[in-house]
Design a protein around this motif. Structure first.
Motif, short mmCIF file in Angstrom:
data_model
loop_
_atom_site.label_atom_id
_atom_site.label_comp_id
_atom_site.label_asym_id
_atom_site.label_seq_id
_atom_site.Cartn_x
_atom_site.Cartn_y
_atom_site.Cartn_z
N GLN A 11 5.05 -5.46 -5.39
CA GLN A 11 5.35 -6.80 -5.88
C GLN A 11 4.07 -7.60 -6.07
N VAL A 12 3.18 -7.53 -5.11
CA VAL A 12 1.93 -8.29 -5.19
C VAL A 12 1.05 -7.77 -6.32
N ARG A 13 1.03 -6.48 -6.51
CA ARG A 13 0.22 -5.92 -7.61
C ARG A 13 0.78 -6.31 -8.97
N ARG A 14 2.10 -6.50 -9.05
CA ARG A 14 2.68 -6.95 -10.31
C ARG A 14 2.43 -8.43 -10.56
N SER A 15 2.62 -9.24 -9.53
CA SER A 15 2.56 -10.69 -9.73
C SER A 15 1.14 -11.26 -9.63
N ARG A 16 0.26 -10.55 -8.94
CA ARG A 16 -1.14 -10.98 -8.77
C ARG A 16 -1.23 -12.45 -8.33
N PRO A 17 -0.71 -12.75 -7.14
CA PRO A 17 -0.72 -14.14 -6.65
C PRO A 17 -2.11 -14.56 -6.19
N ASP A 18 -2.28 -15.86 -6.04
CA ASP A 18 -3.52 -16.39 -5.47
C ASP A 18 -3.52 -16.27 -3.95
N VAL A 19 -2.31 -16.38 -3.36
CA VAL A 19 -2.18 -16.42 -1.90
C VAL A 19 -0.92 -15.68 -1.48
N ILE A 20 -1.00 -14.99 -0.34
CA ILE A 20 0.18 -14.46 0.34
C ILE A 20 0.44 -15.37 1.53
N TRP A 21 1.69 -15.85 1.66
CA TRP A 21 2.06 -16.76 2.74
C TRP A 21 3.19 -16.08 3.53
N THR A 22 3.03 -15.95 4.85
CA THR A 22 4.01 -15.20 5.64
C THR A 22 4.62 -16.05 6.74
N SER A 23 5.82 -15.62 7.17
CA SER A 23 6.51 -16.30 8.25
C SER A 23 7.25 -15.29 9.12
N LEU A 24 7.01 -15.33 10.41
CA LEU A 24 7.57 -14.45 11.44
C LEU A 24 6.82 -13.11 11.49
N SER A 25 6.97 -12.42 12.62
CA SER A 25 6.06 -11.33 12.99
C SER A 25 6.00 -10.19 12.00
N ILE A 26 7.15 -9.63 11.63
CA ILE A 26 7.14 -8.47 10.74
C ILE A 26 6.58 -8.85 9.38
N ALA A 27 7.02 -9.98 8.84
CA ALA A 27 6.51 -10.42 7.54
C ALA A 27 5.01 -10.64 7.58
N SER A 28 4.52 -11.20 8.69
CA SER A 28 3.08 -11.44 8.80
C SER A 28 2.30 -10.13 8.82
N LEU A 29 2.81 -9.14 9.53
CA LEU A 29 2.16 -7.84 9.55
C LEU A 29 2.12 -7.22 8.15
N ILE A 30 3.24 -7.25 7.44
CA ILE A 30 3.30 -6.71 6.09
C ILE A 30 2.36 -7.47 5.17
N GLY A 31 2.37 -8.78 5.28
CA GLY A 31 1.51 -9.60 4.43
C GLY A 31 0.03 -9.40 4.73
N GLN A 32 -0.31 -9.27 6.01
CA GLN A 32 -1.71 -9.06 6.38
C GLN A 32 -2.26 -7.76 5.81
N ILE A 33 -1.50 -6.69 5.94
CA ILE A 33 -1.96 -5.39 5.43
C ILE A 33 -2.04 -5.43 3.91
N THR A 34 -1.02 -6.01 3.28
CA THR A 34 -1.02 -6.11 1.82
C THR A 34 -2.19 -6.94 1.33
N GLY A 35 -2.45 -8.06 1.99
CA GLY A 35 -3.56 -8.90 1.60
C GLY A 35 -4.89 -8.18 1.66
N ARG A 36 -5.08 -7.39 2.72
CA ARG A 36 -6.34 -6.64 2.86
C ARG A 36 -6.45 -5.57 1.77
N LEU A 37 -5.36 -4.87 1.48
CA LEU A 37 -5.39 -3.81 0.48
C LEU A 37 -5.55 -4.34 -0.95
N CYS A 38 -4.98 -5.53 -1.20
CA CYS A 38 -4.98 -6.08 -2.55
C CYS A 38 -6.02 -7.17 -2.77
N GLY A 39 -6.77 -7.51 -1.72
CA GLY A 39 -7.80 -8.53 -1.87
C GLY A 39 -7.27 -9.92 -2.09
#
Length: 361
Positions: A76-104
């Motif tokens: 999803q992030v690679r398709r939408s190319r957002p400026d920011v990933i914003w996360t809420s709650l533990s699992i979402a934050s973990l997914i967002g953190q890894i995705t943010g690092r991989l996608c810059g």
């Protein structure tokens, strides 16, 4: 500014129910949000979002492996190319953190209570900006997770917009109706509340017909809590009333609100009760430690909870006028501190800091 906003689930509760207000403030500040959830769970938060006019995407239609969520969110992030990933709650934050690092992509994460999963601390450095829902959570981020102060902002999640005000206060005659609103899980500590009622009635059996307690919500401990109620012979005065589609209507049936939680962040339900003028009886955890002031705006539950809460109940029957005194003072405090203006100002400050994270800023 394009934002991919990821929450762990669409489960009913304070975190999800506060999303409409957050999203509206982001939009007012010029942000464009695409909202996703890892899984639906009970889906009640999704119902609230739709009713408020917000669409969302599910990464999975049922509880799945974290790798499933990660794969779908990366796509999803690679398709939408957002400026920011914003996360809420533990699992979402973990997914967002890894995705943010991989996608810059920079990552912004909420923390909503002073209790986290082990991996939250392990991966805390992958979040560029942490948002605490209360000053107590800000302290937890700094002191327990070791997040530098310059990477933390506070945006109190509660906004006192309820138009409802308690119309009357219990005066010592008739039945005293206490209640609480929340997930039936370990955090809310409802077993201690049940045992406290048993202790109180053991010492004051004449009050048995004069006290009623309603616990609104659902969760994994429903069966065990009902078993405890039955075991202690309290089914005539304590009721698990289940999920409430209209929480305000439920709160307005009460004479006092009880929150015996082990830990909290903002604790939206208790603050909503205070904004209506309901006197609140609570443990001093999270923001409740500041809002519920002993002898002024509410009743503070000390340790051990069972003994302290039983003593508070005894005091209420001896001094019913305190309900109105504390209820009115609490209402004034909450409506002033958590006004719409203060909520929006905190949100705008967060958005300005996020803009400073972006490469083109």
């Amino acid at each position: 500014m394009k934002i991919e906003y990821l929450v762990t689930s669409l489960e009913g509760g304070g975190g999800t129910f506060s999303l409409p207000g957050i999203l509206r403030t982001i939009e007012k500040a010029g942000g464009h949000v695409h909202l996703s959830a890892c899984e639906p769970r009970d889906g009640l938060g999704g119902v609230r979002l739709r009713d408020e006019g917000f669409a969302f995407t599910l990464l999975a239609n049922r509880k799945s492996n974290k790798l499933v969520y990660l794969r779908e969110f990366i796509r999803q992030v690679r398709r939408s190319r957002p400026d920011v990933i914003w996360t809420s709650l533990s699992i979402a934050s973990l997914i967002g953190q890894i995705t943010g690092r991989l996608c810059g992509v920079p990552v912004v994460s909420w923390l909503n209570n002073a209790n986290t999963k082990p991996y939250t601390k392990l991966f805390s450095r992958l979040t560029d900006l942490w948002i605490a829902d209360s000053p107590s959570v800000q302290n937890y981020l700094r002191e327990t997770l070791g997040v530098p102060p310059q990477r933390i902002l506070v945006w109190p999640l509660y906004c006192a917009t309820t138009p409802h005000v308690l119309s009357h206060y219990w005066n010592g005659t008739g039945c005293l109706h206490l209640g609480s609103l929340g997930r039936l899980n370990e955090q809310k500590n409802y077993a201690a509340l049940i045992r406290a009622v048993a202790r109180f009635l053991e010492n004051a059996p004449q009050r048995r017909g004069a006290l009623r307690v309603s616990l609104a919500g659902d969760g994994p401990l429903r069966d065990s809590l009902q078993s405890l109620i039955d075991e202690l012979g309290l089914s005539d005065c304590i009721t698990l009333v289940g999920h409430q589609n209209d929480p305000d209507a439920f709160l307005l049936t009460l004479d006092a609100y009880v929150q015996p939680s082990l830990y909290e962040g903002m604790c939206l339900a208790a603050h909503e009760a205070m904004a209506m003028g309901l006197p609140v009886i609570a443990t001093p955890v999270g923001e409740l430690a500041h809002s519920v002031i002993r002898g002024k705006t509410g009743f503070v539950i000390d340790q051990p909870v069972e003994r302290s809460l039983a003593a508070i109940l005894d005091d209420l029957f001896a001094n019913p006028a305190r309900l109105e005194q504390y209820g009115r003072a609490g209402r004034d405090y909450v409506r002033a501190k958590f006004s719409v203006e203060n909520f929006n100002a905190a949100g705008f400050a967060v958005l300005e800091r996020i803009r400073a994270l972006l490469p083109h800023s």
